[in-house]
Scaffold this motif. Structure first.
Motif, PDB file in Angstrom:
ATOM      1  N   CYS A  38       2.885  10.772  52.020  1.00  0.00           N
ATOM      2  CA  CYS A  38       2.374  10.360  50.708  1.00  0.00           C
ATOM      3  C   CYS A  38       0.860  10.316  50.626  1.00  0.00           C
ATOM      4  O   CYS A  38       0.311  10.295  49.531  1.00  0.00           O
ATOM      5  N   THR A  39       0.177  10.289  51.738  1.00  0.00           N
ATOM      6  CA  THR A  39      -1.279  10.184  51.698  1.00  0.00           C
ATOM      7  C   THR A  39      -1.964  11.539  51.580  1.00  0.00           C
ATOM      8  O   THR A  39      -3.169  11.592  51.358  1.00  0.00           O
ATOM      9  N   GLN A  44      -0.219  13.710  46.638  1.00  0.00           N
ATOM     10  CA  GLN A  44      -0.652  12.707  45.670  1.00  0.00           C
ATOM     11  C   GLN A  44      -0.977  13.330  44.320  1.00  0.00           C
ATOM     12  O   GLN A  44      -0.675  12.751  43.282  1.00  0.00           O
ATOM     13  N   ASP A  47       2.283  13.918  42.598  1.00  0.00           N
ATOM     14  CA  ASP A  47       2.842  12.643  42.150  1.00  0.00           C
ATOM     15  C   ASP A  47       2.094  12.107  40.932  1.00  0.00           C
ATOM     16  O   ASP A  47       2.699  11.608  39.988  1.00  0.00           O
ATOM     17  N   GLU A  48       0.773  12.210  40.952  1.00  0.00           N
ATOM     18  CA  GLU A  48      -0.022  11.756  39.814  1.00  0.00           C
ATOM     19  C   GLU A  48       0.269  12.594  38.579  1.00  0.00           C
ATOM     20  O   GLU A  48       0.425  12.058  37.482  1.00  0.00           O
ATOM     21  N   CYS A  74       6.907   7.372  46.438  1.00  0.00           N
ATOM     22  CA  CYS A  74       7.078   8.350  47.512  1.00  0.00           C
ATOM     23  C   CYS A  74       8.492   8.290  48.081  1.00  0.00           C
ATOM     24  O   CYS A  74       9.113   9.323  48.309  1.00  0.00           O
TER      25      CYS A  74
END
Length: 90
Positions: A38-39, A44, A47-48, A74
């Motif tokens: 997820c990092t 990201q 996801d955003e 996540c």
């Protein structure tokens, strides 16, 4: 404009997942998530984009009694990858 952190509309999901329509492309996106977690900045960004610019902090699906509970977005996305339910919103 939608509020940051809210899911995309059905039409927006169609556009978002348009490049993931084939199994190979969807699998590749899931492999990126599994490999980098997820990092990762690409993960990201996806996801955003999927949530109008803000990743929901969690929990996810906690209001639905028949659905699994996810502590963050996540974990929810990994579940979608494992279950091959790429368009699952709830």
């Amino acid at each position: 404009a939608q509020e940051p952190g809210t899911p995309l509309s059905d039409q927006e999901y169609h556009q978002f997942f348009q490049f993931l329509r084939t199994t190979i492309q969807a699998r590749t996106a899931c492999e990126l998530r599994e490999l980098y977690g997820c990092t990762n900045s690409l993960v990201q960004s996806l996801d955003e984009y999927e949530n109008h610019g803000a990743i929901p902090p969690g929990p996810i699906c906690s209001e639905q009694p028949d659905n699994p509970f996810f502590r963050n977005f996540c974990t929810f996305s990994l579940y979608r990858c494992i279950m091959k339910q790429y368009f699952l919103k709830v």
